[in-house]
Design an enzyme around this catalytic site. Structure first.
Site: not given
Ligand code: NAP
Length: 302
Positions: A131-132, A128
């Site tokens: 997200c990261d 992701c």
């Protein structure tokens, strides 16, 4: 006892919740512990009609709120056991019973299944970018895959990383054209065609990956701090094993009515056999499933 038990907190589950509650049915949506599904981690959703470009978590939150406003009960619990024929779902906290069941548990990212992938999960390997990605600011990263997800992940990363390598096992992408064109314009993206990733390398964290040139060429290493896997998705149907026949890809066979082989059980969204898996088709499935459940409750014979 609920009229409709819904497993899934993505577009299909929320739409089903909205339609079932509005039909006056006692409705429970089990959203799982990371509600929003794939929408919840998408940086932007640009093709959901009427919303313009929305960030994914916002669209997910709006759908959740609408389901709640419509009168559905929502619980942030993950199903650990599902009994289709009894319309029963167990979570870590409780067991819920319904008179119908809508299974809308979505799909999860597929693994590459190469050495190092699991070991460095969360320490350089991610599924992701939204997200990261920020953890890799100013660093070099690799994205593996050749579909719209890979291109979208690479685009997201190109805004924060120094260089993004996109590794694909073919010589052409099968992503949406508009996305591909945008990625080709990014100056810090390098495409590596016809390559197969063989391992993720590192010590404490990722330091690179090993790949082979296809067909049967040299093994090479690519230094990078992060590896983003975007190799498609697999349906979350493990809980249904042995209860109804799944198709070759593990999806639940059901036509446009979302009816499954088990009377009173409906499959909505990415878990269902279908040609196009998008937020808009998942939401449509949810609506259909809820109305089909209402019809079933009126006349279980049909
Ligand atoms: P996908 O279209 O199934 O593509 C998966 C890609 O991963 C393919 O290029 C595949 O290669 C590759 N792959 C699979 N297993 C691999 C392995 N073991 N090693 C290396 N590569 C592997 O999946 P997706 O990109 O996640 O897209 C899924 C759906 O969501 C599509 O309908 C897509 O249009 C949609 N989507 C849309 C957007 C958007 O912004 N509109 C964004 C993301 C996703 P092969 O080509 O060789 O099979």
């Amino acid at each position: 006892m609920y009229d409709v038990l819904i497993v899934g907190g993505g577009a299909a589950g929320y739409a089903a919740g909205i339609y079932a509650a509005r039909a006056g049915l006692r409705t429970l949506v089990l959203t799982g512990d990371e509600p929003g599904g794939q929408m919840g981690i998408a940086e932007t959703v640009e093709n959901y009609p009427g919303t313009g470009a929305l960030d994914g978590p916002k669209l997910a939150e709006d759908m959740r709120r609408d389901a709640q406003r419509a009168g559905a009960e929502l619980r942030m619990e993950r199903a650990v056991e599902v009994s289709l024929r009894e319309y029963r779902v167990r979570t870590a906290r409780e067991t819920y019973e319904g008179r119908t069941l809508i299974y809308a548990a979505g799909a999860s990212p597929r693994r590459l299944e190469v050495p190092g992938e699991e070991r460095f999960r969360g320490r350089g390997v991610s599924w992701c970018a939204a997200c990261d990605g920020a953890f890799f600011r100013g660093k070099d990263v690799a994205v593996v895959g050749g579909g719209s997800s890979a291109v979208s992940e690479a685009l997201t990363l190109s805004h924060v990383c120094r260089r993004v390598y996109l590794l694909h096992r073919r010589d052409a992408l099968r992503a949406e054209r508009r996305l591909t064109e945008r990625l080709e314009e990014a100056e810090n993206v390098t495409f590596l065609w016809n390559v197969q990733v063989e391992a993720v390398l590192g010590r404490e964290t990722v330091t690179g990956l090993a790949y082979r040139e296809l067909p049967g060429g040299c093994r090479r290493e690519l230094p990078c701090a992060g590896v983003f896997v975007a190799a498609g998705r697999k349906p979350n149907t493990e809980l249904l094993q042995g209860q109804l026949e799944l198709d070759a890809g593990g999806y639940v066979p059901a036509d446009e009515t979302t009816r499954t082989a088990v009377p009173g059980v409906f499959a909505a969204g990415d878990v269902r056999t279908k040609a196009v898996r998008q937020v808009v088709t998942a939401a449509a499935d949810g609506a259909v499933a809820a109305l089909m459940a209402a019809k079933f409750l009126q006349n279980p014979q049909k």
